[in-house]
Design an enzyme around this catalytic site. Structure first.
Site, PDB file in Angstrom:
ATOM      1  N   GLU A 191      -2.389  -7.148   7.387  1.00  0.00           N
ATOM      2  CA  GLU A 191      -1.123  -7.003   8.108  1.00  0.00           C
ATOM      3  C   GLU A 191      -1.171  -7.701   9.456  1.00  0.00           C
ATOM      4  OE1 GLU A 191       1.901  -7.017   8.380  1.00  0.00           O
ATOM      5  OE2 GLU A 191       2.546  -4.992   7.796  1.00  0.00           O
TER       6      GLU A 191
ATOM      7  N   HIS B 206       0.825  -1.217   0.000  1.00  0.00           N
ATOM      8  CA  HIS B 206       0.000   0.000   0.000  1.00  0.00           C
ATOM      9  C   HIS B 206       0.857   1.264   0.000  1.00  0.00           C
ATOM     10  CE1 HIS B 206       1.038   0.825   4.199  1.00  0.00           C
ATOM     11  NE2 HIS B 206       0.927  -0.484   4.389  1.00  0.00           N
TER      12      HIS B 206
END
Length: 215
Positions: free
Chosen positions: A81, A3
Site C-alpha cells: 500500500e 485484504h
C-alpha cells in the site's frame, strides 16, 4: 483481491505499507478471507500462485486463501500500500483539520506525497514494476494477488488505459475480487495489452460482507 478488514479499515483510518502501524486482520477480516478462499477453491487447479504484498494484513489474508487453494504464498513488494507518512492512523477528517494545506495539495496533484509518505506517481511506478515481474514469472498463468486499495486501483487504471487520476473515481470493498487479464496482441503479437474482466466482486450470498461493502 483486497485484504480483509482491520481495526483501521472499520474506523476509516489511513493505513499504509510497511512503514505504517501495520495492523493485522480482525476476526471479521479473517472470516472475509476464508469466504473468498472458499469461493475461489473450485478454481484451485487453475491457480499457479498466490502473491501477497509484504504488509501484515495482506500476508494474513493471503495465507488463509492460499491454504484453501493448496498453494504457497509468494511476496511481491511492489504491491504494498501507499505510505501515508505523518497521516498514518488518522481519519480523513483528522487530516483535514490538522493538515489542511497538505491534504489540499495531495488531492490536487498525483505528484504530491503526504509528509514522510509516497505520491500516487511513486506508487504507480513500483506497482507497474511489480506487475512486470509478475508477468515475467507467471506469464500465461492465473495468479491470485492479495493487495490494497491504491495498488489495485492503479492496476485497473493501467489495464483500461485510464489516467492515473481515475483512482479517485473508484470504490473498492475489503476482501473484494477484481479480475484483470494481460496478454500479447497487435499486428506482430508482441504488444502488451490488458482487459478488465470483473471489478469489486464479493462472494454471493455471504452475510459477512454486508457491512464491509460499505467501507
Amino acid at each position: 483481491m483486497r485484504h480483509g478488514v482491520t481495526a483501521h479499515t472499520v474506523e476509516k483510518r489511513f493505513s499504509g505499507g510497511l512503514a505504517s502501524a501495520n495492523p493485522g486482520l480482525s476476526d471479521e477480516g479473517r472470516d472475509q478471507a476464508r469466504a473468498v478462499g472458499s469461493w475461489l477453491a473450485p478454481l484451485a487447479e487453475a491457480v499457479d500462485a498466490v502473491i501477497s504484498s509484504p504488509v501484515r494484513r495482506t500476508q494474513e489474508t493471503a495465507e488463509i486463501v492460499a491454504e484453501l487453494l493448496g498453494r504457497p504464498v509468494q511476496v511481491e513488494p511492489g504491491f504494498a500500500e501507499m505510505e501515508f507518512g505523518a497521516w498514518d492512523g488518522m481519519t480523513f477528517t483528522e487530516v483535514a483539520e490538522q493538515h489542511p494545506e497538505e491534504l489540499d495539495a495531495w488531492l490536487g496533484s498525483l505528484d504530491v506525497a503526504p509528509r514522510g509518505g509516497e505520491s500516487f506517481r511513486v506508487v504507480e511506478g513500483r506497482v507497474l514494476d511489480g506487475l512486470q515481474r509478475l508477468l515475467d514469472e507467471h506469464g500465461g498463468k492465473t495468479v491470485v494477488v492479495v493487495s490494497h486499495v491504491t495498488p489495485i486501483k492503479t492496476l485497473v487504471a493501467h489495464a483500461v488505459d485510464a489516467p492515473l487520476s481515475a483512482v479517485f473515481r473508484m470504490e473498492l470493498s475489503p476482501a473484494s475480487v477484481t479480475v484483470l487479464s494481460f496478454f500479447r496482441g497487435g499486428k506482430d503479437g508482441t504488444e502488451q495489452r490488458a482487459s478488465l474482466r470483473m471489478y469489486n466482486a464479493l462472494p454471493p450470498g455471504n452475510d459477512v460482507f454486508a457491512a464491509g461493502a460499505r467501507w
